[in-house]
Design an enzyme around this catalytic site. Structure first.
Site, PDB file in Angstrom:
ATOM      1  N   GLY A  67      -5.937   2.581   1.850  1.00  0.00           N
ATOM      2  CA  GLY A  67      -5.855   1.735   0.624  1.00  0.00           C
ATOM      3  C   GLY A  67      -6.428   0.505   0.268  1.00  0.00           C
ATOM      4  N   PHE A  68      -6.013  -0.461  -0.355  1.00  0.00           N
ATOM      5  CA  PHE A  68      -6.607  -1.804  -0.533  1.00  0.00           C
ATOM      6  C   PHE A  68      -6.984  -2.473   0.563  1.00  0.00           C
ATOM      7  CE2 PHE A  68      -4.920  -0.798  -5.134  1.00  0.00           C
ATOM      8  CZ  PHE A  68      -5.948  -0.820  -5.683  1.00  0.00           C
ATOM      9  N   GLY A  69      -6.015  -2.637   1.352  1.00  0.00           N
ATOM     10  CA  GLY A  69      -6.001  -3.594   2.604  1.00  0.00           C
ATOM     11  C   GLY A  69      -7.001  -2.895   3.686  1.00  0.00           C
ATOM     12  N   GLU A 112       5.162   0.370 -17.351  1.00  0.00           N
ATOM     13  CA  GLU A 112       3.936   0.934 -17.905  1.00  0.00           C
ATOM     14  C   GLU A 112       4.454   2.351 -18.273  1.00  0.00           C
ATOM     15  OE1 GLU A 112       1.066  -1.507 -14.912  1.00  0.00           O
ATOM     16  OE2 GLU A 112       1.886   0.486 -14.355  1.00  0.00           O
TER      17      GLU A 112
END
Length: 456
Positions: A27-29, A188
């Site tokens: 993921g992002f990390g 959302e």
């Protein structure tokens, strides 16, 4: 030890592979840590259960037909393929031996042992049901590409079946949606489903009107988007209600089945039944299962959501060479957002490659928070005092998300898809095939033969 090939782990005296850094997750990390290590040409092995780097904040757009899965989930190998010191492996880490700095991972039905000098864990979070795990069987969630595609099929199925059914009650339930949780994902989704009804299905299906489609968002807190609060939460609620979403606050879900939910007001204790064919759960998160594995191996405690209570420098337990970042951790009340994970990944990687002194506490630089509500409507907070809402916030949201998308092609395709969906009326990624139903053949009708006369 000599490296046998660029990007590959060495073999130590015991016959086990060993590398300088093992990263768990994609993921992002994890990606932020990986890119930081590539700049210093530090060899690492990244192990992930999935082959893609998922841009999770845009999953709701996959579920509602705006973007395809490939546009928000490029293969992690493609992202790192130009870096010779990166070795990406598909597998699941099942064991951590912190004392001897090794991990065990499963791949293709086999177990492999891999040694490391430093370990960076960034496996993220999954859906939480607050002790009501049975809700998972009768609700839809939005944490993976598979979740988004399943929800998209469900939305399409409901509208297609509502188009052809002759039963009024069945039609009403098919066109009713309940979203549990008024965080960013819930807001959302609620806004997009109502927008779908108004700008796509009402035009594409001639006997369905936007007014028939009901979207109810249920939240236990007293405001929508509780993380924002104040005027931005008030604006969010008003914007949703203006679009036709029913916002039910201070209310808890007490029961869910395949055809709806039962809710109870926190203030009055009054119960109410809401019939709906689709219930989407976005009310909470808990750490990925790997957090428990790492916690047990390092003696690190966790909170009620299973998040590791890490040290200020992002190390885990008493081990100075084991780091954890992102949603699987809890530190100083930092939010479970991608910027926190990315900055944490870079911080851990800089300590590992010697660019930052060991033991340096992690300091998060808050660049702001944002959430899209519906077409031309969003909220943005920069720092503690600067706030934007409405159209300008919506364009800011688009710009930031385009910037964070990986790959030029992904950015280009996303912009074109947004233009067609938000400016026009297209949903380019709505594809639905009716599930095959086995129809039992009727038994053949045998022709009756005339009886023959018998003489005595």
């Amino acid at each position: 030890m000599d490296r046998t090939a660029a990007g590959r782990a060495d073999v130590d005296a015991t016959g086990h592979e060993k590398t300088q850094v093992v990263i768990v997750g994609s993921g992002f990390g994890a990606l932020a840590a990986a890119k930081t290590l590539t700049k210093s040409k530090t060899p690492f092995v990244l192990i992930s259960e999935t082959t893609e780097h998922l841009f999770q904040p845009l999953l709701y757009q996959v579920a509602t037909g705006v973007l395809s899965a490939g546009e928000i989930a490029p293969p992690i190998r493609n992202i790192l393929q130009k870096f010779p010191d990166a070795d990406v492996r598909l597998g699941r880490v099942v064991e951590v031996n912190a004392e001897d700095s090794t991990i065990v991972y499963e791949a293709s039905g086999q177990r492999h042992t891999l040694g490391y000098r430093s370990l960076i864990a960034a496996t993220g979070a999954t859906q939480a049901y607050f002790g009501r795990d049975e809700f998972a069987e009768v609700t839809y969630k939005l944490k993976t590409v598979e979740d988004a595609e399943l929800l998209r099929k469900q939305i399409l199925r409901c509208f297609e079946e509502a188009h052809t059914t002759t039963d009024a009650l069945t039609r009403k339930n098919l066109l009713s949606f309940v979203v549990v949780g008024a965080g960013a994902t819930g807001v959302e989704l609620a806004g997009q489903i109502k927008e779908l009804a108004r700008r796509y299905f009402a035009m594409a299906i001639n006997n369905i009107s936007a007014e028939e489609v009901t979207v109810t968002m249920v939240e236990g807190a007293g405001v929508a988007l509780p993380a924002f609060g104040g005027k931005l939460s008030e604006y969010t609620q008003k914007s949703l209600e203006k679009s036709g979403v029913e916002v039910v606050l201070n209310t808890m879900v007490t029961a869910i089945d395949e055809h709806g939910v039962t809710v109870s007001s926190i203030q009055t204790k009054e119960e109410k039944r809401i019939d709906a064919e689709t219930v989407i759960w976005s009310a909470g998160v808990r750490a990925n299962d790997f957090a428990a594995v790492l916690g047990a191996a390092t003696g690190c405690e966790s909170d009620r959501a299973g998040r590791l209570l890490i040290n200020p420098d992002l190390t885990v337990g008493g081990f100075a060479n084991v780091y954890a970042v992102g949603d699987m951790t809890s530190l100083n009340g930092l939010p479970g957002q991608s910027p926190v994970a990315m900055q944490g990944g870079r911080h851990a990687a800089k300590i590992v490659n010697g660019k930052r002194k060991a033991g340096t506490p992690f300091k998060y630089m808050d660049k702001g928070s944002m959430s899209i509500i519906s077409r031309f409507s969003a909220v943005v907070r920069v720092g503690k005092k600067i706030e934007f809402k409405g159209t300008i916030a919506w364009f800011m949201w688009l710009a930031v998300h385009v910037m964070y998308m990986v790959g030029f092609r992904n950015r280009y395709v996303a912009v074109m898809s947004w233009f067609g969906s938000f400016i026009g009326h297209r949903r380019p990624h709505f594809h639905y095939t009716q599930e095959p139903v086995k129809i039992e053949a009727a038994p053949p009708v045998l022709e009756k033969k005339p009886e023959l006369a018998h003489s005595a």
